[in-house]
Design a protein around this motif. Structure first.
Motif, PDB file in Angstrom:
ATOM      1  N   UNK A 140      56.443 -81.462  27.763  1.00 44.19           N
ATOM      2  CA  UNK A 140      57.422 -81.189  28.822  1.00 44.19           C
ATOM      3  C   UNK A 140      57.212 -79.792  29.419  1.00 44.19           C
ATOM      4  N   UNK A 141      57.248 -78.769  28.595  1.00 43.78           N
ATOM      5  CA  UNK A 141      57.267 -77.398  29.120  1.00 43.78           C
ATOM      6  C   UNK A 141      55.936 -76.678  29.014  1.00 43.78           C
ATOM      7  N   UNK A 142      55.049 -77.197  28.205  1.00 44.67           N
ATOM      8  CA  UNK A 142      53.791 -76.476  27.964  1.00 44.67           C
ATOM      9  C   UNK A 142      52.608 -77.446  27.883  1.00 44.67           C
ATOM     10  N   UNK A 143      52.407 -78.275  28.935  1.00 44.99           N
ATOM     11  CA  UNK A 143      51.348 -79.290  28.844  1.00 44.99           C
ATOM     12  C   UNK A 143      49.962 -78.678  28.660  1.00 44.99           C
ATOM     13  N   UNK A 144      49.814 -77.416  29.098  1.00 51.73           N
ATOM     14  CA  UNK A 144      48.524 -76.750  28.901  1.00 51.73           C
ATOM     15  C   UNK A 144      48.117 -76.709  27.440  1.00 51.73           C
ATOM     16  N   UNK A 145      49.106 -76.684  26.534  1.00 50.62           N
ATOM     17  CA  UNK A 145      48.785 -76.637  25.095  1.00 50.62           C
ATOM     18  C   UNK A 145      47.998 -77.871  24.672  1.00 50.62           C
ATOM     19  N   UNK A 146      48.200 -78.986  25.389  1.00 46.66           N
ATOM     20  CA  UNK A 146      47.510 -80.232  25.034  1.00 46.66           C
ATOM     21  C   UNK A 146      46.074 -80.252  25.552  1.00 46.66           C
ATOM     22  N   UNK A 147      45.705 -79.231  26.326  1.00 47.02           N
ATOM     23  CA  UNK A 147      44.351 -79.226  26.907  1.00 47.02           C
ATOM     24  C   UNK A 147      43.401 -78.312  26.135  1.00 47.02           C
ATOM     25  N   UNK A 159      50.797 -84.161  34.407  1.00 43.00           N
ATOM     26  CA  UNK A 159      50.284 -83.307  35.482  1.00 43.00           C
ATOM     27  C   UNK A 159      50.902 -83.653  36.822  1.00 43.00           C
ATOM     28  N   UNK A 160      51.135 -84.945  37.060  1.00 42.68           N
ATOM     29  CA  UNK A 160      51.672 -85.373  38.358  1.00 42.68           C
ATOM     30  C   UNK A 160      53.090 -84.861  38.589  1.00 42.68           C
ATOM     31  N   UNK A 161      53.799 -84.476  37.526  1.00 42.89           N
ATOM     32  CA  UNK A 161      55.155 -83.932  37.709  1.00 42.89           C
ATOM     33  C   UNK A 161      55.120 -82.486  38.183  1.00 42.89           C
ATOM     34  N   UNK A 162      53.960 -81.834  38.091  1.00 45.86           N
ATOM     35  CA  UNK A 162      53.814 -80.484  38.629  1.00 45.86           C
ATOM     36  C   UNK A 162      54.572 -79.436  37.826  1.00 45.86           C
ATOM     37  N   UNK A 163      54.992 -78.381  38.536  1.00 49.70           N
ATOM     38  CA  UNK A 163      55.550 -77.196  37.869  1.00 49.70           C
ATOM     39  C   UNK A 163      57.065 -77.168  37.807  1.00 49.70           C
ATOM     40  N   UNK A 164      57.727 -78.150  38.429  1.00 55.98           N
ATOM     41  CA  UNK A 164      59.193 -78.125  38.434  1.00 55.98           C
ATOM     42  C   UNK A 164      59.713 -78.186  37.007  1.00 55.98           C
ATOM     43  N   UNK A 165      60.816 -77.471  36.705  1.00 54.71           N
ATOM     44  CA  UNK A 165      61.399 -77.587  35.363  1.00 54.71           C
ATOM     45  C   UNK A 165      61.860 -79.024  35.096  1.00 54.71           C
ATOM     46  N   UNK A 166      61.671 -79.463  33.878  1.00 50.41           N
ATOM     47  CA  UNK A 166      61.929 -80.868  33.536  1.00 50.41           C
ATOM     48  C   UNK A 166      63.009 -80.977  32.475  1.00 50.41           C
ATOM     49  N   UNK A 167      63.659 -82.121  32.498  1.00 46.15           N
ATOM     50  CA  UNK A 167      64.624 -82.470  31.465  1.00 46.15           C
ATOM     51  C   UNK A 167      64.093 -83.693  30.713  1.00 46.15           C
ATOM     52  N   UNK A 168      64.280 -83.698  29.383  1.00 42.51           N
ATOM     53  CA  UNK A 168      63.913 -84.885  28.602  1.00 42.51           C
ATOM     54  C   UNK A 168      65.075 -85.862  28.637  1.00 42.51           C
ATOM     55  N   UNK A 198      62.299 -85.969  33.545  1.00 43.51           N
ATOM     56  CA  UNK A 198      62.643 -85.971  34.974  1.00 43.51           C
ATOM     57  C   UNK A 198      62.870 -84.549  35.456  1.00 43.51           C
ATOM     58  N   UNK A 199      62.563 -84.303  36.719  1.00 42.41           N
ATOM     59  CA  UNK A 199      62.808 -82.964  37.270  1.00 42.41           C
ATOM     60  C   UNK A 199      64.287 -82.636  37.204  1.00 42.41           C
ATOM     61  N   UNK A 200      64.637 -81.410  36.831  1.00 41.78           N
ATOM     62  CA  UNK A 200      66.031 -81.020  36.619  1.00 41.78           C
ATOM     63  C   UNK A 200      66.828 -81.110  37.921  1.00 41.78           C
ATOM     64  N   UNK A 201      66.196 -80.848  39.044  1.00 44.49           N
ATOM     65  CA  UNK A 201      66.911 -80.906  40.324  1.00 44.49           C
ATOM     66  C   UNK A 201      67.330 -82.312  40.747  1.00 44.49           C
ATOM     67  N   UNK A 202      66.786 -83.361  40.122  1.00 49.97           N
ATOM     68  CA  UNK A 202      67.055 -84.735  40.591  1.00 49.97           C
ATOM     69  C   UNK A 202      68.478 -85.182  40.260  1.00 49.97           C
TER      70      UNK A 202
END
Ligand code: DHB
Ligand code: FE
Length: 282
Positions: free
Chosen positions: A216-223, A249-258, A278-282
Motif C-alpha cells: 500500500x504505502x511502500x511498493x518500492x520495497x517489493x522491487x 503501480x497503476x494506483x500511482x502516488x495518491x495516498x491509499x486506504x486498505x 482505494x485512493x483516500x480521496x474517493x
C-alpha cells in the motif's frame, strides 16, 4: 473524466473455481478464504466499476512456451475462456473495451514499453476466478475488461521494478483517458506457492506478510528483489506477485486506504490472499 476507484488483488487458484462449481464456499476448508470476499463484493457493488484493467499471467491457454511475450495488452472485442484441463466449467466470455485498450497501448509504446498487442486473446483461470469471486451471481459479467498479461512462467521474467513501472505507465494512461468510466485495477495470482519439484508446497509466510504490509504505502520495497530472488522467496509460481506489483503501480502516488485484506494458508498449494486498496480521496 475517468476515475480509478482502486485495486482488487486476489489469488487465482483453479481449485477455487472447482469449489464454486461444487458449492463448497461455506465448508470449513474453504470459508476462511471465501469469507474474505464479502467486503470485496460490498465495495464493488458500492463502487460500480464499468471497466477492469486486469494484470494477470497466462498459464498456457493463450500463450505457450514457444511464443511468450513479456507484457501483452489485450485489444480484443471479446475474451473467451476455454477448457484448461482443470475440469472447471467454462465461464462466460468477457466484453473488451477496445478504445481504452488502444489508448493504453499507444501510451505504453510512447513511454517506451515494447509490449505485444493482442487483438485475439483467450483468458484462463487467472482472469476468470477473480471475477467468479467478485460477482458470484453473474451470468453476464457486469463490466468490460482490458487484460494485461505479464510473463511469470518462462524465464527470464521481467523484474519487479519493471512491472511496477509498467503499472505506473498504465495508471498514467488511465488518468489521461477522456471517457467517464469508473475503472477498477486488478492484480491476480500469488501469494507464495510452488507447484512442482523438490520444493513443491513451499510457502513463505514472512515474505507474504512483507508484501501485504508494504504494497500500500511502500511498493518500492517489493522491487528490491530480483526475479530469481522472488523464485527463492515466493516459490516458482509465487512470482505471480509481479501482477500485484504492476496493479499497485497503476494506483500511482495518491495516498491509499486498505478497504479489506485477507490471508489464509493453504488453498490448494497456495498462500491465498485478497486485498482491496482505494485512493483516500474517493
Ligand atoms: C495453483 C495456484 C495457481 O496460481 C495456479 O495458477 C494453479 C494452481 C494451486 O495452488 O493449486
Ligand atoms: Fe497461477
Amino acid at each position: 473524466m475517468a476515475q480509478i476507484i482502486g485495486s482488487y488483488f486476489t489469488s487465482h487458484v483453479p481449485s477455487i473455481g472447482a469449489a464454486i462449481a461444487r458449492d463448497l464456499q461455506k465448508e470449513a476448508y474453504w470459508s476462511p478464504f471465501f469469507d474474505g470476499l464479502i467486503p470485496v463484493r460490498r465495495w464493488l457493488s458500492e463502487q460500480q466499476p464499468d471497466v477492469a484493467v486486469v494484470f494477470y499471467n497466462d498459464h498456457g491457454l493463450n500463450f505457450f512456451l514457444d511464443t511468450l511475450p513479456t507484457f501483452a495488452v489485450g485489444a480484443a472485442e471479446t475474451y473467451a475462456n476455454a477448457d484448461e484441463g482443470w475440469g472447471l466449467p467454462v465461464q462466460p466470455s468477457f466484453t473488451g473495451h477496445r478504445n481504452l485498450s488502444w489508448h493504453i497501448i499507444e501510451n505504453l509504446v510512447a513511454d517506451e514499453f515494447d509490449i505485444t498487442m493482442c487483438q485475439q486473446m483467450n483468458v484462463d483461470h487467472a482472469v476468470v476466478v477473480p471475477f467468479q469471486l467478485a460477482y458470484p451471481q453473474a451470468s453476464v459479467w457486469p463490466l468490460r475488461i482490458v487484460p494485461i498479461a505479464i510473463n511469470t512462467v518462462q524465464h527470464p521474467l521481467p523484474s519487479a521494478r519493471r512491472c511496477l513501472a509498467l503499472g505506473r505507465a498504465v495508471g498514467k494512461a488511465l488518468r489521461s483517458w477522456p471517457g467517464s468510466e469508473r475503472i477498477v485495477v486488478m492484480g491476480t495470482g500469488g501469494l507464495s506457492h510452488q507447484l512442482e519439484g523438490e520444493r513443491a508446497g513451499h510457502i513463505n509466510n514472512a515474505y507474504d506478510l512483507f508484501c501485504l504490509n508494504n504494497i500500500k504505502d511502500n511498493p518500492g520495497a517489493l522491487t528490491h528483489h530480483s526475479a530469481l530472488d522472488l523464485v527463492e522467496l515466493a516459490g516458482t509460481q509465487g512470482v505471480e506477485i509481479l501482477n500485484w506489483i504492476a496493479a499497485r503501480g497503476a494506483l500511482g502516488d495518491a495516498p491509499l486506504r486498505q478497504q479489506s485484506r485477507n490471508y489464509h494458508i493453504p488453498i490448494s498449494n497456495t498462500a491465498a490472499a485478497t486485498l482491496v486498496l482505494e485512493p483516500i480521496g474517493n
